[in-house]
Structure formats: structure tokens, C-alpha cells
Design a protein around this motif. Structure first.
Motif, PDB file in Angstrom:
ATOM      1  N   TRP A 270      -8.245  30.093  -5.667  1.00 18.39           N
ATOM      2  CA  TRP A 270      -7.012  29.323  -5.442  1.00 18.39           C
ATOM      3  C   TRP A 270      -6.606  29.333  -3.983  1.00 18.39           C
ATOM      4  O   TRP A 270      -6.022  28.400  -3.475  1.00 18.39           O
ATOM      5  CB  TRP A 270      -5.884  29.867  -6.323  1.00 18.39           C
TER       6      TRP A 270
ATOM      7  N   ALA B 148      -3.808  29.635 -11.690  1.00 22.07           N
ATOM      8  CA  ALA B 148      -3.446  29.597 -10.275  1.00 22.07           C
ATOM      9  C   ALA B 148      -4.187  28.469  -9.582  1.00 22.07           C
ATOM     10  O   ALA B 148      -3.662  27.826  -8.671  1.00 22.07           O
ATOM     11  CB  ALA B 148      -3.786  30.929  -9.621  1.00 22.07           C
TER      12      ALA B 148
ATOM     13  N   ALA C 108      -8.202  33.299 -13.155  1.00 22.28           N
ATOM     14  CA  ALA C 108      -7.298  32.684 -12.187  1.00 22.28           C
ATOM     15  C   ALA C 108      -7.235  31.174 -12.347  1.00 22.28           C
ATOM     16  O   ALA C 108      -6.801  30.463 -11.452  1.00 22.28           O
ATOM     17  CB  ALA C 108      -7.732  33.024 -10.781  1.00 22.28           C
TER      18      ALA C 108
END
Lengths: 155, 1177
Positions: free
Chosen positions: B322, B378, B375
Motif C-alpha cells: 500500500w 489498505a 493488507a
């Protein structure tokens, strides 16, 4: 320094939008309004995350979070950078700088912070006018002049 | 290195492993190299660094080279320079050591010392020998010798012996581990030293950056070495810092170059951009780019690509995709700015290509990593802006290459540009997957694939924005899509996006944006030939203050034009929202002249409308619909019957309206009351911020009465700080047309820009409560503006029907109606709000004894008449004079009740009017007796309350046949008057009869003529009465005689009362009781006052009784009265008689007993003087 500043009310409707700069091509009043309008998304996102972090982290951290009204860079485009600031009463101040102009591209975070703080002060002065109805658009000419000079200041 | 597909070992020829030289026995080392290389990275080692930097555990690798004296590297080359030196030997023979080895080591050490290298180690490889371990003196080995020769205190631990693991693996483990650990440790120590030196040098170099000769590229390569080393040591974050520093330094230079003079080296980056290859986000070092930088042939894009790839590599290694995504946009933006700042020449679209590819590559890299990573969330947040940017860049390219829908076919220049751009992108990596580069190339090839790709990106970006809650961004893309679709000819799709966007802008009060979107919408409507929408939008745009007047005027004319040209054939009107173009400011119902609104009358409503149109506009009709006002409480109540009237003789107002509310209903109906005038501003909820705060100041004192603090306190924080719901925007949906069958309306009004006052009117047909509904302005006959603004206001009115009312009134209300006389009354007819048609008649019927006739004709009185009513207009009254006559009844009553029934054509049931009459005079009579003569006395008086007099004449008294009376009245009785002021008239007759004959009961009738005036018709008044027991039976006489020896009656002297009862007529009552009823103030009766006497029935002789009485005072005293009663003794043998245990008395009728001495008085002298008596005493 800035090409546009906007004050946006609690209900996300614009209270004041002031811009300077050439009214040509892509960089006109309207395009800046789009920028400010979409900036609200980023701004609200930022507020939401600070809120959730408030509940998670310790009270002290939350307080410092709350105290810092400056939200920093909200997002940027090829030509502009948009910074945000929110008062405790959820009045949102948005400042747009142009990254193509020499003064705008070289701007420092601290300068933006100061400018937004000054804008906050100007706004507070403007709404202290007893004839101003809270929630109405700001039409004060004096305020407009002051904001314009604020925008020009660092140019 | 876990999780990253490319391990550092197979980087393109770049190995940044620490280089360790091996001196001494190279062959020996060769046997040990493989296990050593394998062993070093197996465990981490603590790296202690100077300057208080954080201690880290790092994994090391190493590559070994043969020590070469001639190949000496500068210590500023971190990568190529050997970092550590080891001397290997397996010498066990001390003799050999002394002869050859020692010299060799010495030479090696000297060389190192000469080059000021302190990072070395000497390793003695031993073969495990069980005997040696038992040796008592350890300082006899070769190692001991070497140590003894070369070691100083600090370097003692650099001499190490290791048991050859190849030869005896089992025994060597311990020593081998020590060796590996030492190697790791010393390498790190060596790195620490050299890094410090290197950093110092680097700083020095950096300080020189303002030198004209300074070169950024050189410096970049220099500092990058540090990054490489850090990367090699696994300190990716610190490596990233190096790159970030370089990035910032470069950016600053570029930015400054814009203001100040640009340094010479910057020229490198101003060279034309020839390649815009996609960035490759792998952990590999893109050597070709690095070469270019070293050779100063890198363009800005090359440099930026390289830097971004390296930064991404560091982030990839730390699993922060990210972060890559968020850096990508900044990098792209910065690069584009720098490109313009530096003015580097590039083919149009090259930058866009590069930016697009960077974004898409980043997305791809993120997806690759996120799929195996948590993730993902994100990343998604960062995806949307990337997609947005990629889409924008693609659009830019499409525009350049003439690929946008609606544009003409690409020109040859544009085709050439496509070729140029494709070439600049270079070849994609040999991979099975379609790379973003391929995709972009494909998209640039044809319009179709471009559109497909563009739509794919845009929809994905919009969807992702929506997913992460950035609706405004999503709408923004929606607008882009709308214009794309609109160019594509799919206008209906465009309209969907635009209306969506428009709604959100309106919701939040972004009027200018809304206006802009409307302009786009109207263009779409124009394309779609959607006349309705086009007209509506034209009107809306024409009245948008935010737009320029030219635009507004244009659309105003457009509106009129479309109405005239395109809507003329349509039957129905086009409905639209009124509040967009006009604003209702206020509305007032004009009060009616009569105070209430009455059916068939005009009701007017005046309302003020503000027109936002730029020019005058003609309204062919203005109307406000009318709705029935329903209120639940009212429905519960039984409706008042419309014709049930409370008709009484007294004046009563007749109304059908339920306006007379009971007190409790008025209070509860507060919410139901209709307002007649409103300003719409007043309807808005009051701004809570304008409420005064209830704030007081307070002084707080300490215990010693000194001021501690002064505060301002808000008493009602809950009220002041109350959360007010932010007013949510509601889409006004007034496009449902109400029923305008009943409506206020007016025609052909010109609305000028600004405030207009319009009066609309309506003739009420029905009665009831109504409220104002929808407002409609019909412009040019076809475009109808509707507003529901008034509906919520409960603005309304009440219409009443005033029905016909009929009253039967006395002409003189204060006078009573008198029976026996013709009385005047009038029939009052009020037409109310309706007309009375011709030939209407009211039928009046009366109760028995009451007769009626019309006054103006001399027709006969009758019990039923029909009264014709002339035709009259509303609110007129007509009166018809009537005469009524109530018969006099012989009954003596105070009042006579009668009823009149009115039957009217407009009511179903007859109306009852009760009337009461009073008789004109009343008579009373008395029987008078004189011994045996009988007289009848009749008294007349008036019973009428109001002043009135009657003349009496011709009084008669008629008796039964066998009785005669003689008239004792004077003959001029005609003058007698009876009046209501109390004047009475009396008449007297004597009953002629034989006094000695007992007469039975008789009936008599008194009659007299009465008239108001002498000339007027006289009527006869009759009064019958019965006379009974009037014959005189007994005469009682009383006589008072002085006592014996006295000539006179004197006070206080006993006198004798002689009582004589004489029977004068036959009677069966023989037993009588007398009672002397003496006034006790005048008389004292001595002895018995009462007694029973028995009369002989035959004898006419009277019975005498004497009583002793004593007068108590002197003067003329009336004689004591005597009462005679029938005495009915007890125990009478007659069984017919009432058997009672006690005797009883029954009175005689008046006239049966005549008291002869009733009015007699006697003169009583005062008591005789008693002087002489006193003297005697």
C-alpha cells in the motif's frame, strides 16, 4: 501561494469559495470547485480515521489528535495539491495550491498550516458579525479581500 | 527474503555480498569454502553500531575471493572492496611455521597494515588429535606461536583454531560454530567501521552539492552503495531512507532550478526523453537504467523510473504494497511537474504513457502481493486514486491519438504518434501474462479496444471509490464517464450518471457544480431529443442565478421555442418543479366581507411569487388546488344536521357552521386550526444558533472569602448544545399533479423577474373546511410548474352555507301575547346564502284554540294558512305580517300554551314554534252573608304584564234555573276599567232566595264584555263558578254585660259574656261546639272557653251560654269572637258514622254560620279608683 481556498459548512455545503489565478484552460473557478468538492471525501475519510483511532488509542493521543486541526495534504492531482483543516465545529477549510506555479510547487507543509490557521482566524472574525447568520454563505467583502490577500501573501 | 519471488542471489550479476579475501593455504580454504558459505547466513548476528544507532540482528552472506595483493580497491567503493581478510593455514609443525609460515603471515599482515586494514583473522585448521587435548602446556601449538608473535591485546581474539570439519565432523562442531560466529562478528565490525568512514565521505560530497562541478549522478551512485549495503544486510527501511534522501535532494534541485540558476549536471536530465518504459516493480536492480545514470545518459523518466523501482523494491521487501501505491501517485505527479519544470523534450503523450503505466504496474504489483497478504484493505483504499489517474492518463492519450469516441478517424500524424509511443514503451517482459504495456499498446491501436480499456478502468475506479466510501470521487468519474458515453452516443447511460451526480451536488448545496452538471444534462437531453426534459432543464437553467446571464437568456429563449415548436401538439402539459424557477414567498387568503366565507361567493387568495427567470414570462394560468381539510377529531363528532334549526320566538342566529366550538375543543384543536396567511420563511425551522443562550456569570469564592474564580455558566447546555439533525435534502417530487377541478385560479398573468403579486380566486360551491394544496403555474400553456410548498402549511379556509332561516317573531317583542285578542306577529324569512325561488310558500298550522290569518287581507281566521314568499336574492330578508288569535278558555290559567308548525319547502320536517299566551283578565269571586241574605262579589283584574287597559261592559251573572240574583251594580258599569297597572273592577249581586229554605249547590257564570277601545270590537269574558253550602244555619249573637253591682264594664272587672246561638234553618247538625277566641291582650276568659251545646232540632229557641270574661284594658274593645263547629261525639251508636274513639270537630262552610256581633265593640271604662281602700289600709 494558494490558488483557491474554500470554507465548507458542517453539512458539507460551501460557505465560501475564493480563488485567484487565470481563468483559462483547466485552471478555472469551476475546476477548482470540483477539486474542493472531491477533497471533502478525503477529508471525511481523514476525520473518520482519526475518530476511530481516538477510540482505540489512549486518551492522551486522542487529545493531541483532536487538537491538531490541520489535516495535511488530502490528495494531489497532476496540477494541484489540496490541503485540509477542520475546526472543532466541523467547519472544513480547504486550501488548493497549484503545483505548476513556482510558488505553489515549492510550498512547505508548515506554510500551509500557518495559512490555514490564519484562514480559520479570518473565518472566526467574519462570523462574529452579528448580522451574519450561522450556516449562511459568507458574503463579506472585507473577508473576501482578506482571504485574497492571504492567498497572494506568499506568491 | 521470504515471500519475494526473486532471491538476491540471482540478481542480474549484482552481488553485494561482503567480500572476504583468503590468504595462506588456498587449497585448504577451498575444501572449507562450501560449508562456510552455507553456514554464515544460517543465523543472525547482533550488529552493534556506533553513534547510538539501533542495534539490529542481521543475517549475513559472504563471498570469498583469493587474496590478491595487486587488486586493491579504494575504500570508498563499498561494494567491490573486500571487507574482511582471513589467513588460512593448517600447519601443525612448529618447525615449518618457523621457517616459512611466519614470514608469509608477516608479509600479509604488513600489507594489511600498510593499507590500514584492521579487519582480518588468522585461522588455523587442525585435525582432531586425541593426544593433543591431553597436553598440559597449550602454548606449544602453532597457534600459540602465531599469537605470541603477532597478537597485541586488542587482536588476540582474531587468532582462531578450528578442527577441520571435513575430516572429523563430530568433533569439530563446537569450534566450527565459533569460527562462523567470529566471521560474522568481525564482518559486521568491519562494516561498521567502513560505513562510518563512508558516510563521512558521503556527507562531505553532499556538502559540495552547490559546487558547479558537483554531479548528482555521481553522488547518487555513491549514496546508493550505502543503500545496497543496507539492503544486503536486510535493513530495507534504512536503505529506503537513502533512496528517499536522494529523491528529496533531486526534487529540491529541480524545484530550485525553476527559481535560481540550475546547476550544470541538471542538463543531463533535460535531454530528450526517448524511452518511457513501464516501471518494473520487482526487487531486482534495473541495471540498464543504472548504467544510464552512471553514464549520465539517463533521462528524467529513466531516473525517476529507476528511483521508484528501487524504492518499491525496498517496500516490497518489507511487505508494504500500500505504501508503494501511495508513493506511486506522488511520484507520478512530481515527475510530471519536474518534466515541465525542466522542459525536457518528449513526444506528446510520453509522460502520460509513463504515468499510466506506472499506475497500472503499481496496481498489478499490489494485487500480486495483496492476494497473499492481509493488507488487501489498505491497498484497495489506494487503488482507487491509481485507477483514477490511470484512467485520466489513458483519456489524455486517447485524446492525443484521436481515439475518443466522436472524434474523426485518426490522422496520419496521430497514427505516427501511436507508433512512436508504442516504440517508447519498449518491449514487455517475456511473460505469459498480458502486461500493462501490452494492454496499453493494444488500446492505442484501435478505437474499440481503447474504449473498452477506458471503460474498464473507469468503471473499476468508480466502483473502488464507492467501495471505500469516496462517493464524490465516484461521482466525478461518473461525470467523465457520462461525457464519454455521451460522445459514444449512449446518451441514456450518460444521463444516469449525470442525474446521480446532480442530485448529490444539490443535496449538499454545491449550486455551481449542480448548474454545470445541468448544462451537461441538457446537452444530453438535446441529443436524445427528449423534449420534456429539455424544456424543463431550460427553464431551470434560465433561472439559475449562478450562471451567466447570456447562458440563461439563451436557455430561456430555448424554453419558449421548444414550448411553441415541439410541445404545441402535445395534449398534456409538461410537469416540473416550481421551486426551481420560482419561489413562493407568501400567501394570504383575503378575508371575506362577511367575516366568513360563504358558498357561491368568491374567495380570493393573494400570493407573492419570486420569479428567477431572466425575463418576463407569461403564465396562461395560475392555480392553487383545493383539498378538503380532514381532521380526525371533527370526523368523530356527529355532523350538525344542516337544516335542524333552533327556531324560537326570540331571535336566534341560525348557522350551519360548526364554528361555535365548545371550549375544550378549541383548545385541543389548536393543531387543527387553519391559517389564513403565511410567509414561507416562517415555516423554516428556526436556526437553533440564533436562540439566546441562557448564560449567567458566577463568582466563586474561596473559604477566606477571596475571589477564587469568575465563570460564565450556561444554564441549559442541553438545549443549547442539542444536536440538530442536519436538514436532509429531500427530492421534491411535485411532479404528481393534483386534482385541479376545484381550484383558485386566474389567467394570463405576466410574471416579471423578482417579486410578483398574484391574486387568484375561487367561487366556493361546497361548505366545509378546505386547505390550499398544490400551486401550479402554467407557462405558455404547456409547461406547468407545480409546488407543494403550501400543503404542509395548513393554510385554509372554511366555507359555510347560510341556509334559509325562518323566524316567527312578535312585532313588539317586549309585549306578551294576549289570548282573547288578535295579536300581531311576523314571519321573517332570511334567504341566507341562497336565492329563494318564486312560488315558494310556507304553510303554518296551529294547535287547537289558535287561529291565524294574514294581516293584510281580511280573510277568515283559520288553523292553517299557507304564506307565499316572494323571490329574494341571497342575504335578503322578507317579513310577512300575521295575525293570531288564541281562544280564551274558561279555565283560569296563568298562561295558555300553543304551537305553530311551519312547513317550509326547503326543509323536510316541519318546524315547531311554541307560543304562549296570557289571558287578558282574571276574575275572582266571594260570597258575602248578612244574616240570611246572600251576596256575590266578583273582582276582575288584568293579568297582562305590559301596560294595557280594558273597558268592561255588560256584566252579567247567570245562575241555575231555580235561583235568581238581583243586580246590585250601578247601571253605568260601562265605565269600569281594568288595567295592568293594578286597577280592578268589582261587581255585586244578591242571591234571591227564601232564607228559610235550605238550598242545594248552585252554579253561576260571570260574564262581562271587554274591549280595548270603546269603539273596538268587544269580546266576552266568562268565568264560571260553583257555590255550595251557602244557606245560613245558625246565627251567633254575643252580648257583654257588666258584672253585678256595676253599671259599666270596667277594665279588670269581671263581666258576663252572653252567647246566644239561634238556629235559623233546618239542619241535622244539632251538637255544636262553641269556642270563645278572645284576644289575650284584651280579654281574659275566666273558666271554660269552649263548650258543647245541643240544639233542639225543632225549637227555634236559641241556646244561651254565659261566660265570665274580664277586659284587660280600657277603651272600645271588640267582643271576643266565637267559633261554632260541628261536634261529632265519640261512640256514636250510629254505625254509619265514622267510628272514632274521640270526639271531633268539623267546621261549617262560610255562610252557614252568621256572627251577628262580629264587628261589635264595647266601651270599657278604666278601672274604678280605689283611693278609699288605700286609706283604710
Amino acid at each position: 501561494m494558494a490558488v483557491c481556498v474554500a470554507i465548507i459548512g458542517k453539512d458539507n455545503s460551501p460557505l465560501y469559495i475564493g480563488g485567484i489565478g487565470n481563468e483559462s484552460g483547466t485552471d478555472n473557478e469551476l475546476s477548482r470547485q470540483w477539486l474542493v468538492h472531491t477533497a471533502l471525501d478525503a477529508l471525511e475519510e481523514r476525520l473518520a480515521t482519526t475518530n476511530t483511532s481516538n477510540t482505540n488509542t489512549s486518551a492522551n493521543a486522542a487529545r493531541t489528535d483532536l487538537r491538531d486541526l490541520y489535516l495535511g495534504l488530502l490528495y494531489s492531482t497532476d496540477t494541484h495539491k489540496i490541503y485540509g483543516y477542520v475546526t472543532n465545529t466541523r467547519i472544513k477549510l480547504v486550501l488548493v495550491t497549484s503545483s505548476t506555479s513556482p510558488s505553489g510547487s515549492n510550498i512547505r507543509d508548515a506554510e500551509v498550516r500557518t495559512a490555514l490557521r490564519r484562514l480559520h482566524a479570518l473565518y472566526a472574525d467574519a462570523i462574529c458579525n452579528p448580522f451574519h447568520l450561522p450556516g449562511d454563505q459568507i458574503v463579506s467583502r472585507k473577508f473576501d479581500k482578506q482571504v485574497k490577500s492571504l492567498m497572494m501573501n506568499n506568491v | 527474503m521470504k515471500g519475494v519471488d526473486n532471491s538476491p542471489t540471482d540478481r542480474e550479476g549484482m552481488t553485494n555480498k561482503p567480500i572476504i579475501t583468503c590468504a595462506g593455504d588456498w587449497n585448504l580454504f577451498c575444501t572449507l569454502e562450501a560449508p562456510l558459505v552455507a553456514a554464515i547466513p544460517q543465523d543472525s548476528c547482533e550488529w552493534r553500531r556506533s553513534y547510538g544507532r539501533i542495534t539490529k540482528f542481521v543475517y549475513l552472506e559472504a563471498s570469498f575471493v583469493k587474496f590478491n595483493k595487486d587488486k586493491n580497491q579504494s575504500e570508498l567503493n563499498l561494494l567491490k572492496r573486500p571487507i574482511f581478510h582471513i589467513y588460512w593455514t593448517d600447519c601443525v609443525d612448529i618447525e615449518y611455521y618457523k621457517t616459512t609460515l611466519r614470514e608469509d603471515i608477516e608479509a600479509w599482515l604488513k600489507y594489511l597494515e600498510k593499507n590500514s586494514i584492521t579487519d582480518w583473522m588468522i585461522v588455523l585448521v587442525e585435525t582432531y588429535d586425541i593426544r593433543k587435548t591431553n597436553k598440559l602446556l597449550p602454548r606449544t601449538t602453532v597457534l600459540d606461536k602465531i599469537k605470541g608473535e603477532f597478537a597485541v591485546k586488542q587482536t588476540e581474539d582474531r587468532f582462531i583454531s578450528v578442527i577441520n570439519p571435513i575430516k572429523s565432523e563430530a568433533r569439530s562442531a563446537e569450534s566450527w560454530r565459533t569460527l562462523v560466529a567470529k566471521v560474522r562478528h568481525f564482518v559486521l565490525v568491519a562494516y561498521n567501521k567502513s560505513l562510518i568512514k563512508f558516510e563521512e565521505y558521503m556527507r562531505e560530497q553532499r556538502e559540495k552539492r552547490n559546487d558547479p562541478e558537483w554531479d548528482f549522478c555521481k553522488y547518487f551512485i555513491l549514496q546508493e552503495q550505502l543503500a545496497f549495503v543496507l539492503e544486503m544486510l536486510g535493513l530495507y527501511e534504512e536503505a529506503l531512507v537513502q533512496y528517499d534522501e536522494l529523491d528529496a535532494l533531486f526534487s529540491q534541485f529541480v524545484l530550485n532550478s525553476n527559481i535560481a540558476e540550475s546547476p550544470k549536471w541538471l542538463e543531463t536530465f533535460k535531454q530528450p526523453v526517448t524511452s518511457w518504459q513501464a516501471v518494473r516493480l520487482t526487487a531486482l536492480v534495473p541495471l540498464n537504467l543504472r548504467e544510464l545514470i552512471i553514464k549520465k545518459k539517463a533521462s528524467l523518466l529513466d531516473f525517476r523510473s529507476y528511483l521508484f523501482q528501487r524504492q518499491s523494491a525496498m517496500l516490497l521487501l518489507t511487505f508494504k504494497p500500500w505504501e508503494i501505491a501511495s508513493r506511486c501517485l506522488t511520484t507520478v505527479h512530481n515527475t510530471l511537474v519536474e518534466l515541465t519544470l525542466l522542459g525536457a523534450h518528449a513526444v506528446d503523450g510520453a509522460a502520460a504513457c509513463w504515468a499510466h503505466l506506472a499506475c497500472v504496474e503499481t496496481l498489478r504489483a499490489c494485487e500480486r502481493l495483496s492476494s497473499t497478504n492481509q493488507a488487501l484493505e489498505a491497498c484497495t483504499a489506494m487503488h482507487a486514486p491509481l485507477l483514477h489517474n490511470a484512467k485520466d492518463k489513458l483519456h489524455e492519450l486517447g485524446k492525443l491519438c484521436g481515439l475518443l469516441p466522436g472524434s474523426p478517424d485518426p490522422t496520419s500524424e496521430q497514427l505516427h504518434l501511436v507508433v512512436m509511443l508504442s516504440a517508447g514503451m519498449g518491449d514487455s517482459e517475456p511473460n505469459n501474462q498480458q502486461s500493462p504495456t501490452d494492454r496499453l499498446k493494444e488500446a492505442l491501436c484501435s478505437k474499440h479496444s481503447f474504449q473498452q480499456y477506458y471503460l474498464e478502468l473507469a468503471e473499476l475506479a468508480m466502483g473502488t471509490y464507492k467501495h471505500i466510501g469516496r462517493l464524490r470521487f465516484a461521482r466525478h468519474i461518473g461525470r467523465d464517464l457520462a461525457s464519454f458515453y455521451s460522445e459514444l452516443g449512449e446518451t441514456s447511460k450518460a444521463v444516469v450518471f449525470l442525474t446521480d451526480a446532480l442530485r448529490s451536488y444539490e443535496e449538499q448545496g454545491w449550486r455551481e457544480l449542480a448548474a454545470q452538471t445541468r448544462l451537461e444534462l441538457i446537452a444530453a437531453a438535446h441529443k436524445m431529443n427528449d423534449v420534456d426534459r429539455y424544456t424543463k432543464l431550460s427553464a431551470r437553467i434560465a433561472s439559475t442565478a449562478e450562471l451567466e446571464i447570456l447562458v440563461r437568456n439563451f436557455y430561456f429563449e430555448e424554453m419558449l421555442k421548444t414550448i411553441r415548436e415541439k410541445l404545441a401538439d402535445k395534449q398534456e402539459t409538461v410537469l416540473t418543479e416550481l421551486n426551481d424557477c420560482f419561489q413562493i414567498v407568501s400567501a394570504t387568503l383575503l378575508p371575506s366581507e362577511r367575516g366568513v366565507y360563504i358558498t357561491d361567493n368568491k374567495i380570493q387568495c393573494r400570493f407573492v411569487v419570486e420569479s428567477h427567470m431572466p425575463k418576463d414570462v407569461t403564465c396562461s394560468r395560475v392555480a392553487i388546488s383545493v383539498e378538503v381539510f380532514e381532521d380526525k377529531q371533527r370526523e368523530k363528532r356527529t355532523p350538525v344536521k344542516s337544516n335542524k334549526t333552533d327556531l324560537s320566538v326570540s331571535v336566534s342566529s341560525q348557522s350551519n357552521s360548526p364554528r361555535k366550538l365548545t371550549p375544550e375543543s378549541t383548545s385541543e384543536n389548536e393543531s387543527n386550526t387553519l391559517v389564513t396567511s403565511i410567509r414561507l420563511d416562517d415555516l423554516k425551522p428556526k436556526n437553533p444558533l440564533l436562540n439566546p443562550m441562557n448564560i449567567t456569570s458566577k463568582l466563586h469564592y474561596k473559604e477566606d472569602k477571596t475571589l477564587q474564580k469568575a465563570t460564565v455558566e450556561c444554564q441549559n447546555p442541553k438545549v443549547t448544545l442539542k444536536r440538530s439533525d442536519s436538514s436532509k435534502y429531500r427530492k421534491p417530487s411535485a411532479t404528481i399533479r393534483n386534482n385541479y377541478e376545484t381550484c383558485f385560479s386566474t389567467k394570463d398573468i405576466v410574471l416579471r423577474p423578482g417579486l410578483n403579486e398574484i391574486t387568484v380566486e375561487y367561487i366556493a360551491k361546497k361548505c366545509g373546511r378546505f386547505k390550499l394544496g398544490q400551486v401550479s403555474l402554467l407557462v405558455e400553456g404547456k409547461l406547468e410548474f407545480l409546488s407543494n410548498a403550501l400543503i404542509a402549511s395548513k393554510m385554509g379556509y372554511e366555507v359555510e352555507t347560510q341556509g334559509v332561516s325562518v323566524y316567527l317573531n312578535k312585532v313588539e317583542p317586549k309585549k306578551d301575547l294576549v289570548a282573547g285578542l288578535e295579536q300581531e306577529m311576523e314571519l321573517v324569512v332570511n334567504s341566507g346564502s341562497s336565492k329563494i325561488q318564486e312560488n315558494a310558500t310556507i304553510v303554518l298550522r296551529t294547535s287547537t284554540g289558535l287561529q291565524i290569518r294574514l294581516a293584510d287581507d281580511n280573510s277568515q281566521m283559520s288553523r292553517e294558512i299557507s304564506v307565499p314568499i316572494e323571490a329574494i336574492d341571497p342575504f335578503q330578508t322578507t317579513k310577512i305580517q300575521l295575525r293570531l288569535f288564541a281562544n280564551l278558555q274558561p279555565k283560569r290559567e296563568k298562561s295558555i300554551e300553543h304551537t305553530v308548525w311551519l312547513t317550509c319547502p326547503w326543509w323536510e320536517a316541519a318546524t315547531e314554534v311554541p307560543l304562549h299566551f296570557v289571558p287578558p283578565i282574571s276574575a275572582s269571586w266571594r260570597l258575602l252573608t248578612s244574616n240570611t241574605r246572600k251576596l256575590i262579589h266578583v273582582t276582575l283584574k288584568s293579568s297582562v304584564v305590559h301596560p294595557m287597559r280594558f273597558l268592561l261592559s255588560n256584566p252579567t251573572l247567570d245562575c241555575d234555573a231555580n235561583n235568581n240574583v238581583s243586580d246590585l251594580n250601578p247601571k253605568n258599569a260601562g265605565d269600569l276599567v281594568v288595567a295592568s297597572d293594578g286597577t280592578t273592577a268589582s261587581f255585586m249581586w244578591e242571591l234571591l232566595k227564601d232564607p228559610l229554605v235550605k238550598a242545594g249547590p248552585m252554579k253561576a257564570t260571570f260574564a262581562v264584555n271587554y274591549s280595548i277601545t270603546k269603539e273596538g270590537t268587544s269580546r266576552r269574558f266568562c268565568c264560571p263558578f260553583d257555590i255550595q253550602d251557602y244557606t245560613t244555619l245558625f246565627v251567633v249573637r254575643t252580648k257583654l254585660e257588666p258584672g253585678k253591682g256595676s253599671d259599666f264594664c270596667r277594665a279588670s272587672q269581671v263581666c258576663c259574656l252572653q252567647l246566644t246561638v239561634q238556629r235559623v234553618n233546618e239542619t241535622e247538625h244539632t251538637s255544636l261546639m262553641y269556642e270563645v277566641l278572645a284576644d289575650q291582650t284584651m280579654w281574659a276568659v275566666l273558666g271554660r272557653t269552649a263548650g258543647v251545646i245541643t240544639m233542639e232540632s225543632r225549637s227555634a229557641e236559641g241556646q244561651s251560654v254565659s261566660l265570665d270574661v274580664m277586659p284587660l284594658g280600657a277603651g272600645y274593645l271588640p267582643l271576643p269572637a266565637v267559633r261554632l263547629s260541628k261536634y261529632i261525639a265519640a261512640n256514636t251508636r250510629d254505625p254509619k258514622k265514622d267510628i272514632s274513639a274521640h270526639p271531633r270537630l268539623e267546621p261549617f262552610s262560610p255562610g252557614q254560620v252568621y256572627h251577628a256581633g262580629k264587628a261589635k265593640q264595647i266601651h270599657v271604662l278604666p278601672p274604678a279608683p280605689k283611693d278609699h281602700v288605700d286609706i283604710n289600709v
